[in-house]
Design a protein around this motif. Structure first.
Motif, PDB file in Angstrom:
ATOM      1  N   ARG A  81      90.895 147.544  18.417  1.00  0.00           N
ATOM      2  CA  ARG A  81      89.548 147.460  17.860  1.00  0.00           C
ATOM      3  C   ARG A  81      88.863 146.135  18.188  1.00  0.00           C
ATOM      4  NH1 ARG A  81      87.902 147.682  11.403  1.00  0.00           N
ATOM      5  NH2 ARG A  81      85.746 147.041  11.733  1.00  0.00           N
ATOM      6  N   PHE A  82      89.565 145.014  18.063  1.00  0.00           N
ATOM      7  CA  PHE A  82      88.930 143.698  18.204  1.00  0.00           C
ATOM      8  C   PHE A  82      89.280 143.053  19.532  1.00  0.00           C
ATOM      9  CE2 PHE A  82      89.277 144.282  13.608  1.00  0.00           C
ATOM     10  CZ  PHE A  82      87.959 144.099  13.247  1.00  0.00           C
ATOM     11  N   ALA A  83      88.293 142.374  20.102  1.00  0.00           N
ATOM     12  CA  ALA A  83      88.498 141.628  21.342  1.00  0.00           C
ATOM     13  C   ALA A  83      87.762 140.303  21.250  1.00  0.00           C
ATOM     14  CB  ALA A  83      87.984 142.422  22.544  1.00  0.00           C
ATOM     15  N   VAL A  84      88.219 139.370  22.056  1.00  0.00           N
ATOM     16  CA  VAL A  84      87.531 138.096  22.231  1.00  0.00           C
ATOM     17  C   VAL A  84      87.090 138.045  23.678  1.00  0.00           C
ATOM     18  CG1 VAL A  84      87.747 135.588  22.132  1.00  0.00           C
ATOM     19  CG2 VAL A  84      88.968 137.000  20.476  1.00  0.00           C
ATOM     20  N   VAL A  85      85.832 137.657  23.901  1.00  0.00           N
ATOM     21  CA  VAL A  85      85.279 137.596  25.251  1.00  0.00           C
ATOM     22  C   VAL A  85      84.928 136.147  25.561  1.00  0.00           C
ATOM     23  CG1 VAL A  85      83.486 138.430  26.805  1.00  0.00           C
ATOM     24  CG2 VAL A  85      84.362 139.926  25.006  1.00  0.00           C
ATOM     25  N   TYR A  86      85.486 135.638  26.657  1.00  0.00           N
ATOM     26  CA  TYR A  86      85.257 134.266  27.096  1.00  0.00           C
ATOM     27  C   TYR A  86      84.353 134.298  28.322  1.00  0.00           C
ATOM     28  CZ  TYR A  86      89.545 133.630  24.393  1.00  0.00           C
ATOM     29  OH  TYR A  86      90.491 133.649  23.407  1.00  0.00           O
ATOM     30  N   HIS A  87      83.357 133.419  28.350  1.00  0.00           N
ATOM     31  CA  HIS A  87      82.477 133.287  29.500  1.00  0.00           C
ATOM     32  C   HIS A  87      82.761 131.935  30.138  1.00  0.00           C
ATOM     33  CE1 HIS A  87      79.992 136.788  28.428  1.00  0.00           C
ATOM     34  NE2 HIS A  87      80.369 136.461  27.205  1.00  0.00           N
ATOM     35  N   LEU A  88      83.239 131.969  31.380  1.00  0.00           N
ATOM     36  CA  LEU A  88      83.656 130.753  32.072  1.00  0.00           C
ATOM     37  C   LEU A  88      82.719 130.449  33.228  1.00  0.00           C
ATOM     38  CD1 LEU A  88      87.496 131.499  32.240  1.00  0.00           C
ATOM     39  CD2 LEU A  88      86.199 130.431  30.384  1.00  0.00           C
ATOM     40  N   LEU A  89      82.602 129.155  33.530  1.00  0.00           N
ATOM     41  CA  LEU A  89      81.722 128.699  34.605  1.00  0.00           C
ATOM     42  C   LEU A  89      82.481 127.739  35.507  1.00  0.00           C
ATOM     43  CD1 LEU A  89      78.865 128.325  35.909  1.00  0.00           C
ATOM     44  CD2 LEU A  89      78.502 126.488  34.247  1.00  0.00           C
ATOM     45  N   SER A  90      82.399 127.971  36.802  1.00  0.00           N
ATOM     46  CA  SER A  90      82.937 127.043  37.788  1.00  0.00           C
ATOM     47  C   SER A  90      81.764 126.325  38.441  1.00  0.00           C
ATOM     48  CB  SER A  90      83.750 127.779  38.855  1.00  0.00           C
ATOM     49  OG  SER A  90      84.094 126.889  39.893  1.00  0.00           O
ATOM     50  N   LEU A  91      81.633 125.045  38.148  1.00  0.00           N
ATOM     51  CA  LEU A  91      80.585 124.254  38.785  1.00  0.00           C
ATOM     52  C   LEU A  91      80.935 123.998  40.249  1.00  0.00           C
ATOM     53  CD1 LEU A  91      80.000 121.688  35.913  1.00  0.00           C
ATOM     54  CD2 LEU A  91      78.524 123.579  36.550  1.00  0.00           C
ATOM     55  N   THR A  92      82.215 123.877  40.526  1.00  0.00           N
ATOM     56  CA  THR A  92      82.688 123.621  41.885  1.00  0.00           C
ATOM     57  C   THR A  92      82.288 124.747  42.830  1.00  0.00           C
ATOM     58  OG1 THR A  92      84.577 122.418  40.996  1.00  0.00           O
ATOM     59  CG2 THR A  92      84.729 123.134  43.292  1.00  0.00           C
ATOM     60  N   HIS A  93      82.479 125.994  42.383  1.00  0.00           N
ATOM     61  CA  HIS A  93      82.214 127.156  43.245  1.00  0.00           C
ATOM     62  C   HIS A  93      80.942 127.910  42.861  1.00  0.00           C
ATOM     63  CE1 HIS A  93      86.137 126.499  44.942  1.00  0.00           C
ATOM     64  NE2 HIS A  93      86.698 126.617  43.753  1.00  0.00           N
ATOM     65  N   ASN A  94      80.235 127.436  41.826  1.00  0.00           N
ATOM     66  CA  ASN A  94      79.001 128.067  41.351  1.00  0.00           C
ATOM     67  C   ASN A  94      79.223 129.559  41.065  1.00  0.00           C
ATOM     68  OD1 ASN A  94      76.337 128.280  40.560  1.00  0.00           O
ATOM     69  ND2 ASN A  94      75.595 128.688  42.635  1.00  0.00           N
ATOM     70  N   THR A  95      80.266 129.846  40.260  1.00  0.00           N
ATOM     71  CA  THR A  95      80.573 131.223  39.895  1.00  0.00           C
ATOM     72  C   THR A  95      80.835 131.327  38.396  1.00  0.00           C
ATOM     73  OG1 THR A  95      82.916 130.861  40.409  1.00  0.00           O
ATOM     74  CG2 THR A  95      81.573 131.891  42.116  1.00  0.00           C
ATOM     75  N   ARG A  96      80.653 132.531  37.897  1.00  0.00           N
ATOM     76  CA  ARG A  96      80.919 132.827  36.490  1.00  0.00           C
ATOM     77  C   ARG A  96      81.965 133.929  36.395  1.00  0.00           C
ATOM     78  NH1 ARG A  96      76.497 131.142  32.968  1.00  0.00           N
ATOM     79  NH2 ARG A  96      74.949 130.105  34.253  1.00  0.00           N
ATOM     80  N   LEU A  97      82.675 133.922  35.257  1.00  0.00           N
ATOM     81  CA  LEU A  97      83.712 134.915  35.029  1.00  0.00           C
ATOM     82  C   LEU A  97      83.742 135.257  33.550  1.00  0.00           C
ATOM     83  CD1 LEU A  97      86.272 136.492  36.040  1.00  0.00           C
ATOM     84  CD2 LEU A  97      87.577 134.450  35.435  1.00  0.00           C
ATOM     85  N   ARG A  98      83.887 136.539  33.267  1.00  0.00           N
ATOM     86  CA  ARG A  98      84.036 137.004  31.884  1.00  0.00           C
ATOM     87  C   ARG A  98      85.482 137.460  31.721  1.00  0.00           C
ATOM     88  NH1 ARG A  98      80.576 140.949  31.987  1.00  0.00           N
ATOM     89  NH2 ARG A  98      78.826 139.664  31.362  1.00  0.00           N
ATOM     90  N   VAL A  99      86.149 136.938  30.679  1.00  0.00           N
ATOM     91  CA  VAL A  99      87.537 137.303  30.397  1.00  0.00           C
ATOM     92  C   VAL A  99      87.575 137.958  29.022  1.00  0.00           C
ATOM     93  CG1 VAL A  99      89.904 136.497  30.134  1.00  0.00           C
ATOM     94  CG2 VAL A  99      88.364 135.330  31.734  1.00  0.00           C
TER      95      VAL A  99
END
Length: 197
Positions: free
Chosen positions: A77-95
């Protein structure tokens, strides 16, 4: 030629290996799912591996999937969502990390990896009741300390459980059961009187 997101997806899957349960590109963003037992190791790798270098955790939020997209959820039922940013590669990732237990949701804290997660995790605890194991100061941040329940859970009543007011006789704030009578509000445009002949 592969797109930037496809290159990132293959890099994340290769570096994290079996720690990635699933990976999906949608709307130009990559979302991966990890098991909660692998969170600390996976997040540390995402931060420290030079090919990924997600130096910043820009957001952490809780999710209640009990009725996702108006359908009963089949799974945790429950989840945690992390939003990450790489300044080095200018990319984002959702975990996305699902808590194993629906009655007592617990996920390891990532405050030791990114200290910016501190207040985000406190907010998810306060609003969803998700426990972040290892958090240095896990307490309510938006609701009052005497607040009962977690207001962003889908089974939380719309009017709450208690209300707070100042009592002049006692010269202090008191809590009492909710005195608002439940009612259904129908928008004026669809009331019966508008359908008269």
């Amino acid at each position: 030629m592969a797109s930037r997101m496809e290159v990132l997806k293959s890099a994340v899957e290769r570096v994290l290996g079996d720690k990635v349960v699933s990976a999906k590109i949608a709307l130009g963003e990559l979302t991966i799912v990890c098991k909660s037992v692998n969170v600390t190791e996976a997040m540390t790798t995402l931060r420290d591996h030079p090919e990924l270098a997600f130096e910043q955790c820009i957001d952490v939020c809780g999710m209640d999937y009990s009725t996702y997209q108006d359908q009963p959820q089949d799974g945790p039922r429950f989840a945690v969502v992390y939003h990450l940013l790489s300044l080095t590669h200018n990319t984002r990732l959702r975990v996305r990390v699902f808590a194993e237990d629906d009655d007592f949701p617990v996920v390891p804290s990532v405050v030791e990896i990114w200290n910016t997660a501190n207040w985000f995790e406190r907010e998810a605890f306060d609003l969803f009741g998700i426990i972040f194991e290892g958090h240095p100061d896990l307490r309510r941040i938006l609701t009052d300390y005497g607040f009962v329940g977690h207001p962003f859970r889908k089974d939380f009543p719309l009017s709450g459980h208690v209300e707070m007011r100042y009592d002049a006789a006692q010269q202090r704030v008191i809590y009492q059961p909710v005195t608002i009578e439940p009612r259904e509000i129908t928008p004026r445009i669809i009331r019966e009187e508008n359908y008269g002949g």
